[in-house]
Design an enzyme around this catalytic site. Structure first.
Site, mmCIF file in Angstrom:
data_model
loop_
_atom_site.group_PDB
_atom_site.id
_atom_site.type_symbol
_atom_site.label_atom_id
_atom_site.label_comp_id
_atom_site.label_asym_id
_atom_site.label_seq_id
_atom_site.Cartn_x
_atom_site.Cartn_y
_atom_site.Cartn_z
ATOM 1 N N CYS A 81 0.296 2.399 6.595
ATOM 2 C CA CYS A 81 0.746 1.037 6.869
ATOM 3 C C CYS A 81 0.742 0.285 5.546
ATOM 4 O O CYS A 81 0.155 0.737 4.572
ATOM 5 C CB CYS A 81 -0.209 0.351 7.848
ATOM 6 S SG CYS A 81 -1.912 0.282 7.232
ATOM 7 N N CYS A 137 0.805 -1.235 0.000
ATOM 8 C CA CYS A 137 0.000 0.000 0.000
ATOM 9 C C CYS A 137 0.831 1.276 0.000
ATOM 10 O O CYS A 137 0.278 2.369 -0.107
ATOM 11 C CB CYS A 137 -0.938 0.002 1.197
ATOM 12 S SG CYS A 137 -1.975 -1.460 1.220
ATOM 13 N N HIS A 150 -9.145 3.035 -2.276
ATOM 14 C CA HIS A 150 -7.740 2.712 -2.060
ATOM 15 C C HIS A 150 -7.210 1.806 -3.171
ATOM 16 O O HIS A 150 -7.151 0.590 -3.021
ATOM 17 C CB HIS A 150 -7.581 2.043 -0.689
ATOM 18 C CG HIS A 150 -6.207 1.512 -0.418
ATOM 19 N ND1 HIS A 150 -5.062 2.203 -0.767
ATOM 20 C CD2 HIS A 150 -5.781 0.346 0.152
ATOM 21 C CE1 HIS A 150 -3.998 1.481 -0.411
ATOM 22 N NE2 HIS A 150 -4.411 0.357 0.131
#
Length: 437
Positions: free
Chosen positions: A421, A101, A391
């Site tokens: 994170c 991510c 996302h």
């Protein structure tokens, strides 16, 4: 409240690196308008949007670096394919990075390093993810057989190999949003994390509702100016994110746990959804930007990467990265005007805020004397976050940075802190400083 420091973070002898502009395609729920595209199509759209908005001559760009997570096999170096498609010079090198991510964060900081080292003056960094179409593989046994078959010379050899194929060979291998080292899905980890920090289902739903409500307000108020419209081939022009859906606590309360059944607290409503999208930012040395007549948006200052145990601390990257990046920059939490944290799950965000506000956690897990403190919510993700905006794994980092820059200008702040994170128990934080107006 402490008086605002007006110190700047410029370091002697170190090049100042600026964000001139940043854009993104609308972030869409997977399976909607982008369903028939390929990742390089989206990345190309973001690159073209950046070119249109900045009018930067394509041949001025020294290097292009993109982040992505689930690679399309045909375009494994998606940065290069997107750059060629967007009309950049074929003399401009491009490479692709992956760090779950925080892939586009890694793309940006790779660009920062290249400019700081004097290798480049102008770098385009970005990220892309197309969750509507992910590679599904044959089983290992089937792949082995097919590869051997391609080398077989005679009909007899071929028939002999074909006769060995069994029904179980046809079972496909699906990509999983799971940790390779622990085989645990991220949602499961989020549920355990929420339980470990005693975060209730109610708190998670309230936080998710906040994210959607703020995103809707920002969208309606015309604040999401990083979004560039994209004409989808054969379909309409898409001009806004389509996952923003403020619901009610009552509606959200009806959803069943998504991962840990029947007692889990993580649901579809308080998790980020599978998203398609791409982003791109134009990075330059300050001298180059000014020489070309640009008014930069922000300086990219200190940044850190961290990593922890992927079983129990998979999603605690921001907690570990925040105090490190503040120390590096010589700032305190009170100096930060704008916080932009990646929201993987509402439970993950709330667990990080609790961990950051715990002396016990700082002492027992981080080897620190005292806590860094939790960001005040009135400065935190004020225009929504990944829970509501979406996302696309590889593209989120650039969205965080450009949103921080836009919020600093709008809210009259000086310093922003971006944190996220990532799978593998990794994390990132960066200081963004508003360019003097």
């Amino acid at each position: 409240v402490q008086p605002k420091s007006k110190k700047t973070l410029a370091k002697n002898g170190v090049k100042n690196i600026v964000v001139v502009e940043g854009v993104r395609t609308p972030f869409l729920q997977s399976g909607t308008s982008y369903a028939d595209l390929m990742p390089h199509d989206l990345a190309r759209a973001a690159l073209q949007g950046l070119l249109n908005r900045t009018s930067v001559p394509r041949d001025v760009v020294d290097y292009i670096v993109y982040g992505t997570v689930i690679q399309e096999v045909k375009t494994s170096n998606v940065a290069r394919e997107a750059a060629l498609g967007a009309g950049f010079s074929d003399k401009t090198p491009a490479h692709t990075v992956t760090m779950a991510c925080i892939s586009s964060n890694q793309a940006m900081t790779t660009g920062v390093g290249m400019i700081a080292a004097g290798q480049c003056d102008v770098v385009v960094a970005g990220g892309v993810e197309l969750m509507s179409d992910v590679p599904i593989r044959h089983s290992r046994k089937m792949r082995k057989t097919m590869l051997t078959l391609s080398r077989a010379k005679t009909l007899g050899q071929k028939l002999s190999l074909i006769s060995k194929i069994r029904p179980d060979y046809f079972a496909p291998e699906l990509p999983a949003v799971a940790e390779f080292s622990t085989s645990e899905t991220m949602g499961h980890s989020a549920d355990r994390l929420a339980a470990a920090f005693a975060i209730s289902r109610l708190e998670q739903d309230e936080y998710a509702l906040r994210s959607h409500t703020l995103a809707k307000k920002a969208q309606d108020g015309g604040l999401l100016v990083d979004v560039v419209p994209f004409k989808v081939p054969g379909k309409d022009t898409v001009s806004k994110d389509n996952g923003i859906r403020p619901s009610s606590m009552e509606q959200m309360g009806k959803l069943k746990p998504a991962f840990v059944k029947p007692y889990g607290t993580v649901t579809a409503a308080n998790s980020s959804f599978l998203t398609d999208g791409a982003s791109a930012v134009l990075l330059m040395s300050e001298e180059k930007a000014l020489a070309m007549g640009y008014k930069p948006k922000a300086y990219l200052r200190d940044f850190v990467y961290v990593s922890q145990d992927p079983k129990d601390q998979l999603l605690l990257g921001p907690t570990y990265a925040t105090p490190k990046v503040l120390e590096k920059a010589g700032l305190t939490m009170a100096d930060i005007d704008v916080f932009e944290f990646h929201e993987a799950f509402a439970g993950q965000i709330l667990a990080n805020l609790k961990a950051m506000d715990s002396d016990w956690f700082a002492q027992n897990y981080m080897g620190r004397k005292s806590k860094v403190g939790a960001p005040p919510l009135e400065k935190f993700n004020n225009w929504g976050g990944s829970l509501s905006l979406g996302h696309p794994f590889g593209a989120t980092g650039c969205r965080l940075v450009i949103t921080a820059a836009h919020r600093l200008k709008k809210e009259g702040g000086q310093y922003g802190l971006v944190a996220a994170c990532a799978a593998g128990g990794q994390g990132h934080a960066m200081i963004v400083e508003l360019y003097p107006q």
